[in-house]
Design a protein around this motif. Structure first.
Motif, mmCIF file in Angstrom:
data_model
loop_
_atom_site.group_PDB
_atom_site.id
_atom_site.type_symbol
_atom_site.label_atom_id
_atom_site.label_comp_id
_atom_site.label_asym_id
_atom_site.label_seq_id
_atom_site.Cartn_x
_atom_site.Cartn_y
_atom_site.Cartn_z
ATOM 1 N N TYR A 147 -10.134 -3.172 14.137
ATOM 2 C CA TYR A 147 -9.522 -2.450 13.024
ATOM 3 C C TYR A 147 -9.923 -0.975 13.052
ATOM 4 O O TYR A 147 -9.076 -0.085 12.899
ATOM 5 C CB TYR A 147 -9.946 -3.091 11.703
ATOM 6 C CG TYR A 147 -9.525 -2.322 10.472
ATOM 7 C CD1 TYR A 147 -8.196 -2.310 10.056
ATOM 8 C CD2 TYR A 147 -10.458 -1.598 9.732
ATOM 9 C CE1 TYR A 147 -7.805 -1.594 8.936
ATOM 10 C CE2 TYR A 147 -10.077 -0.879 8.618
ATOM 11 C CZ TYR A 147 -8.752 -0.888 8.214
ATOM 12 O OH TYR A 147 -8.368 -0.169 7.107
ATOM 13 N N GLN A 162 -4.863 -11.973 11.002
ATOM 14 C CA GLN A 162 -4.661 -11.251 9.753
ATOM 15 C C GLN A 162 -5.771 -11.611 8.776
ATOM 16 O O GLN A 162 -5.889 -12.754 8.351
ATOM 17 C CB GLN A 162 -3.298 -11.577 9.134
ATOM 18 C CG GLN A 162 -3.038 -10.791 7.860
ATOM 19 C CD GLN A 162 -1.808 -11.261 7.105
ATOM 20 O OE1 GLN A 162 -1.117 -12.170 7.545
ATOM 21 N NE2 GLN A 162 -1.553 -10.666 5.959
ATOM 22 N N PHE A 166 -1.350 -6.565 4.641
ATOM 23 C CA PHE A 166 -0.722 -5.663 5.594
ATOM 24 C C PHE A 166 -0.729 -4.232 5.062
ATOM 25 O O PHE A 166 -0.460 -3.989 3.886
ATOM 26 C CB PHE A 166 0.718 -6.090 5.875
ATOM 27 C CG PHE A 166 0.832 -7.302 6.759
ATOM 28 C CD1 PHE A 166 -0.133 -7.593 7.707
ATOM 29 C CD2 PHE A 166 1.921 -8.154 6.647
ATOM 30 C CE1 PHE A 166 -0.021 -8.700 8.538
ATOM 31 C CE2 PHE A 166 2.045 -9.266 7.470
ATOM 32 C CZ PHE A 166 1.064 -9.534 8.418
ATOM 33 N N CYS A 170 0.557 0.827 9.105
ATOM 34 C CA CYS A 170 0.643 0.107 10.382
ATOM 35 C C CYS A 170 1.981 -0.597 10.524
ATOM 36 O O CYS A 170 2.630 -0.943 9.534
ATOM 37 C CB CYS A 170 -0.460 -0.941 10.475
ATOM 38 S SG CYS A 170 -2.102 -0.301 10.778
ATOM 39 N N ASN A 172 3.019 -4.092 11.305
ATOM 40 C CA ASN A 172 2.376 -5.400 11.261
ATOM 41 C C ASN A 172 3.331 -6.412 11.891
ATOM 42 O O ASN A 172 4.193 -6.970 11.220
ATOM 43 C CB ASN A 172 2.045 -5.777 9.821
ATOM 44 C CG ASN A 172 1.294 -4.674 9.099
ATOM 45 O OD1 ASN A 172 0.120 -4.452 9.335
ATOM 46 N ND2 ASN A 172 1.985 -3.969 8.201
ATOM 47 N N GLU A 174 4.174 -9.752 13.426
ATOM 48 C CA GLU A 174 3.683 -11.129 13.475
ATOM 49 C C GLU A 174 4.048 -11.772 14.814
ATOM 50 O O GLU A 174 5.202 -11.765 15.233
ATOM 51 C CB GLU A 174 4.243 -11.931 12.315
ATOM 52 C CG GLU A 174 3.751 -11.422 10.960
ATOM 53 C CD GLU A 174 4.101 -12.353 9.811
ATOM 54 O OE1 GLU A 174 3.877 -13.569 9.950
ATOM 55 O OE2 GLU A 174 4.606 -11.855 8.793
ATOM 56 N N CYS A 284 -1.270 -11.433 14.777
ATOM 57 C CA CYS A 284 -0.329 -10.306 14.770
ATOM 58 C C CYS A 284 -0.719 -9.279 15.827
ATOM 59 O O CYS A 284 -1.858 -9.247 16.299
ATOM 60 C CB CYS A 284 -0.339 -9.608 13.406
ATOM 61 S SG CYS A 284 0.036 -10.685 12.008
ATOM 62 N N PHE A 286 -0.876 -5.195 15.880
ATOM 63 C CA PHE A 286 -0.891 -4.079 14.941
ATOM 64 C C PHE A 286 -0.898 -2.768 15.722
ATOM 65 O O PHE A 286 -1.592 -2.638 16.726
ATOM 66 C CB PHE A 286 -2.144 -4.120 14.064
ATOM 67 C CG PHE A 286 -2.294 -5.375 13.246
ATOM 68 C CD1 PHE A 286 -1.636 -5.505 12.035
ATOM 69 C CD2 PHE A 286 -3.111 -6.414 13.680
ATOM 70 C CE1 PHE A 286 -1.776 -6.657 11.266
ATOM 71 C CE2 PHE A 286 -3.266 -7.569 12.926
ATOM 72 C CZ PHE A 286 -2.586 -7.688 11.708
ATOM 73 N N TRP A 287 -0.122 -1.808 15.227
ATOM 74 C CA TRP A 287 -0.239 -0.444 15.756
ATOM 75 C C TRP A 287 0.128 0.534 14.649
ATOM 76 O O TRP A 287 0.829 0.193 13.696
ATOM 77 C CB TRP A 287 0.621 -0.240 16.998
ATOM 78 C CG TRP A 287 2.095 -0.406 16.862
ATOM 79 C CD1 TRP A 287 3.018 0.564 16.575
ATOM 80 C CD2 TRP A 287 2.851 -1.616 17.051
ATOM 81 N NE1 TRP A 287 4.284 0.041 16.573
ATOM 82 C CE2 TRP A 287 4.218 -1.287 16.867
ATOM 83 C CE3 TRP A 287 2.516 -2.936 17.378
ATOM 84 C CZ2 TRP A 287 5.235 -2.232 16.976
ATOM 85 C CZ3 TRP A 287 3.521 -3.872 17.480
ATOM 86 C CH2 TRP A 287 4.859 -3.526 17.293
#
Length: 313
Positions: A147, A162, A166, A170, A172, A174, A284, A286-287
């Motif tokens: 994170y 997760q 959310f 980001c 998010n 899935e 998920c 994440f970016w």
């Protein structure tokens, strides 16, 4: 730039990128004058292009109310799609210039230290075959470590579970929902069962993968969010954790994202239940929206396809 995008029979004309830019500027500034100032062109040029745009489409996009404008339903649709197209063209242009000028493009991927599935390796292989010009680098860590890596732009995309709501900052994305498993030594009496529950395991040490500074965070999550109880012991990585299992020192929760490698002959992997229902985890990619690009999205889609394919087998 006057790149041609689409042609329509009704207006017998072609849409140009500049027309989309002018239209978006008028909508967002709600003024021809302010839009012209923002675009460094004359007000008459903007007005003319909006008129040509409506004639080309054969529909009304804007209605004038005093000195302001109101979008028609067709205009609102065109505005939303125009923003998407212009953003994609801008991103494509930047990526093409970067590749064409031989600047190194790197995709930095982070994944959970306790992840042992095979799909991530396959996704990296497939991505590298499609985009050989992209350099890949990979790190692993706990959820909290990943994170902090992503919000500080030290990695481009992370594969993680997760644990919090959310974030609007980001993407998010899935990937898959998957049941939780634990690995336990066959010397342990509980290995004779078909499933394990949290209640059954409360007198057996739980092995968690975490660095020293993350131990308290991981323990708090497993206790207060997932409902684990009893004693916790820690290992620095997945291999060290599995060695503790082999020595019958405790049980190891496993992130079952995709296809897991077989366990050794002296270890058993069993599904974990809270009471009568399996514990399900949401995994998920994440970016950060501010650093989003085509390659990040492509990698996430490849990984999602692989994970969901195996989840249906």
């Amino acid at each position: 730039m006057s790149t041609k995008l689409l042609s329509y029979k009704k207006g017998d004309g072609k849409l140009l990128l500049n027309q989309l830019k002018y239209f978006v500027a008028v909508v967002e500034n709600n003024s021809l004058t302010e839009a012209a100032s923002r675009l460094y062109v004359s007000q008459s040029a903007v007005s003319q292009q909006i008129q040509v745009l409506e004639e080309t489409l054969g529909v009304v996009l804007l209605t004038r109310q005093h000195r302001r404008f109101q979008l028609t339903p067709a205009g609102n649709h065109f505005y939303q799609r125009s923003k998407m197209i212009l953003a994609q063209v801008d991103e494509m242009t930047k990526e093409t210039i970067t590749i064409g000028t031989n600047e190194e493009v790197e995709l930095k991927i982070g994944y959970l230290r306790v992840y042992g599935g095979q799909e991530l390796h396959e996704a990296i292989t497939q991505f590298s075959e499609i985009y050989p010009e992209i350099t890949l680098s990979v790190i692993n860590g706990t959820h909290e470590e990943l994170y902090h890596e992503i919000i500080n732009d030290r990695v481009d995309i992370i594969l993680s579970d997760q644990r919090r709501a959310f974030s609007d900052e980001c993407v998010n994305f899935e990937l898959v929902k998957s049941p939780m498993y634990v690995e336990i030594s066959k010397r342990h009496p509980l290995s004779e069962t078909n499933i394990l529950t949290l209640k059954m395991l409360e007198n057996t040490p739980c092995i968690l993968i975490a660095a020293n500074e993350q131990k308290a965070v991981e323990e708090e999550y497993y206790k207060n969010t997932l409902g684990f109880s009893g004693h916790f012991i820690f290992a620095e990585n997945l291999e060290a954790g599995r060695l503790l299992v082999a020595a019958n020192q405790g049980f190891l929760p496993i992130e079952s994202v995709g296809t897991l490698a077989p366990v050794t002959s002296r270890v058993k992997r069993l599904p974990l239940y809270r009471t009568e229902q399996p514990i399900i985890r949401n995994y998920c990619a994440f970016w950060m929206k501010r650093t989003a690009n085509y390659y990040i999205e492509e990698f996430a889609l490849i990984l999602q396809k692989l994970l969901q394919k195996d989840a249906t087998l």
